[in-house]
Design a protein around this motif. Structure first.
Motif, PDB file in Angstrom:
ATOM      1  N   SER A  21       0.882  -1.312  -0.439  1.00 36.08           N
ATOM      2  CA  SER A  21      -0.046   0.273   0.203  1.00 36.08           C
ATOM      3  C   SER A  21       0.732   0.935   0.409  1.00 36.08           C
ATOM      4  O   SER A  21       1.847   1.557   0.753  1.00 36.08           O
ATOM      5  N   ASN A  56      -4.944   9.746  -2.216  1.00 38.00           N
ATOM      6  CA  ASN A  56      -5.179   8.104  -2.982  1.00 38.00           C
ATOM      7  C   ASN A  56      -4.261   7.570  -2.001  1.00 38.00           C
ATOM      8  O   ASN A  56      -3.447   7.753  -1.623  1.00 38.00           O
ATOM      9  N   LEU A  57      -5.601   6.310  -1.115  1.00 42.86           N
ATOM     10  CA  LEU A  57      -4.843   5.018  -1.555  1.00 42.86           C
ATOM     11  C   LEU A  57      -4.795   4.254  -2.292  1.00 42.86           C
ATOM     12  O   LEU A  57      -5.211   3.520  -2.718  1.00 42.86           O
ATOM     13  N   VAL A  58      -3.334   3.946  -2.591  1.00 43.22           N
ATOM     14  CA  VAL A  58      -2.746   2.571  -3.712  1.00 43.22           C
ATOM     15  C   VAL A  58      -2.829   1.583  -3.590  1.00 43.22           C
ATOM     16  O   VAL A  58      -2.081   0.838  -2.631  1.00 43.22           O
ATOM     17  N   HIS A  61      -8.218  -1.727   0.646  1.00 42.92           N
ATOM     18  CA  HIS A  61      -9.083  -1.234   1.143  1.00 42.92           C
ATOM     19  C   HIS A  61      -8.730  -1.480   2.871  1.00 42.92           C
ATOM     20  O   HIS A  61      -8.414  -2.721   3.352  1.00 42.92           O
ATOM     21  N   ARG A  62      -8.971  -0.684   3.486  1.00 40.85           N
ATOM     22  CA  ARG A  62      -8.309  -1.002   5.231  1.00 40.85           C
ATOM     23  C   ARG A  62      -9.414  -1.624   5.701  1.00 40.85           C
ATOM     24  O   ARG A  62     -10.058  -0.640   6.054  1.00 40.85           O
ATOM     25  N   ILE A  94      -8.287   8.756   5.854  1.00 36.97           N
ATOM     26  CA  ILE A  94      -8.236   7.318   4.996  1.00 36.97           C
ATOM     27  C   ILE A  94      -9.564   7.160   5.801  1.00 36.97           C
ATOM     28  O   ILE A  94      -9.091   6.051   6.343  1.00 36.97           O
ATOM     29  N   SER A  98     -11.903   2.919   2.404  1.00 37.06           N
ATOM     30  CA  SER A  98     -12.078   4.461   1.066  1.00 37.06           C
ATOM     31  C   SER A  98     -10.342   4.062   0.837  1.00 37.06           C
ATOM     32  O   SER A  98      -9.916   3.218   1.601  1.00 37.06           O
ATOM     33  N   SER A  99     -10.757   4.507  -0.469  1.00 38.31           N
ATOM     34  CA  SER A  99      -9.659   4.194  -1.175  1.00 38.31           C
ATOM     35  C   SER A  99      -8.920   6.037  -1.176  1.00 38.31           C
ATOM     36  O   SER A  99      -7.792   6.624  -2.201  1.00 38.31           O
ATOM     37  N   PHE A 100      -9.210   7.227  -0.561  1.00 39.07           N
ATOM     38  CA  PHE A 100      -9.047   7.998  -0.713  1.00 39.07           C
ATOM     39  C   PHE A 100      -9.728   9.153   1.217  1.00 39.07           C
ATOM     40  O   PHE A 100     -10.310   8.343   1.090  1.00 39.07           O
TER      41      PHE A 100
END
Length: 144
Positions: A21, A56-58, A61-62, A94, A98-100
């Protein structure tokens, strides 16, 4: 020909799977960097109030909210003064699943004194999530 199609479709493909991530500024991904730099510049007037940047979280998802740290980079790329030209918290969230996330900078209205100041922002991440070194910086130019 049918024999080639049938026999080639049974070949097992073992593609590597990345499970890490990283974090990145959406603006850094979409915008062209400044000449000679690795980051883009976004220009705003000092009357704008709040400026928001999508982070952005690449990766996956957490399962819980992630608190992400960010900072201003000291040196020639940052001429803005904290408390005088801008304020910020230094962290963003975040949300789980979610990815953002959204990084916000409050721009102080210093009036019409002329010129501009620059603020170079950098994503620092947290203990579990690092950052993409190609896209972890954005410069905010505040015109006065």
């Amino acid at each position: 020909m049918a024999l080639v199609l049938v026999s080639s479709s049974c070949i097992e493909q073992n593609y590597p799977k990345w499970e890490g991530s990283v974090l990145e500024f959406q603006d850094a991904v979409e915008r062209t960097p400044l000449a000679g730099e690795t980051y883009p510049r976004i220009t705003v007037a000092n009357t704008v109030g709040t400026v928001s940047f999508r982070v952005n979280l690449v990766g996956a998802h957490r399962a819980s909210d992630e608190i992400i740290m960010y900072s201003s980079v000291t040196g020639a790329a940052t001429t803005a003064v904290s408390g005088k030209d801008y304020t910020m918290t230094g962290k963003l969230t975040i949300p789980k699943g979610s990815s953002f996330g959204t990084l916000t900078v409050n721009v102080v209205n210093t009036g019409r004194i002329g010129g501009s100041v620059d603020l170079l922002l950098q994503i620092d991440g947290n203990d579990e999530i690092g950052y993409n070194t190609n896209y972890n910086k954005v410069q905010l130019r505040i015109t006065r």
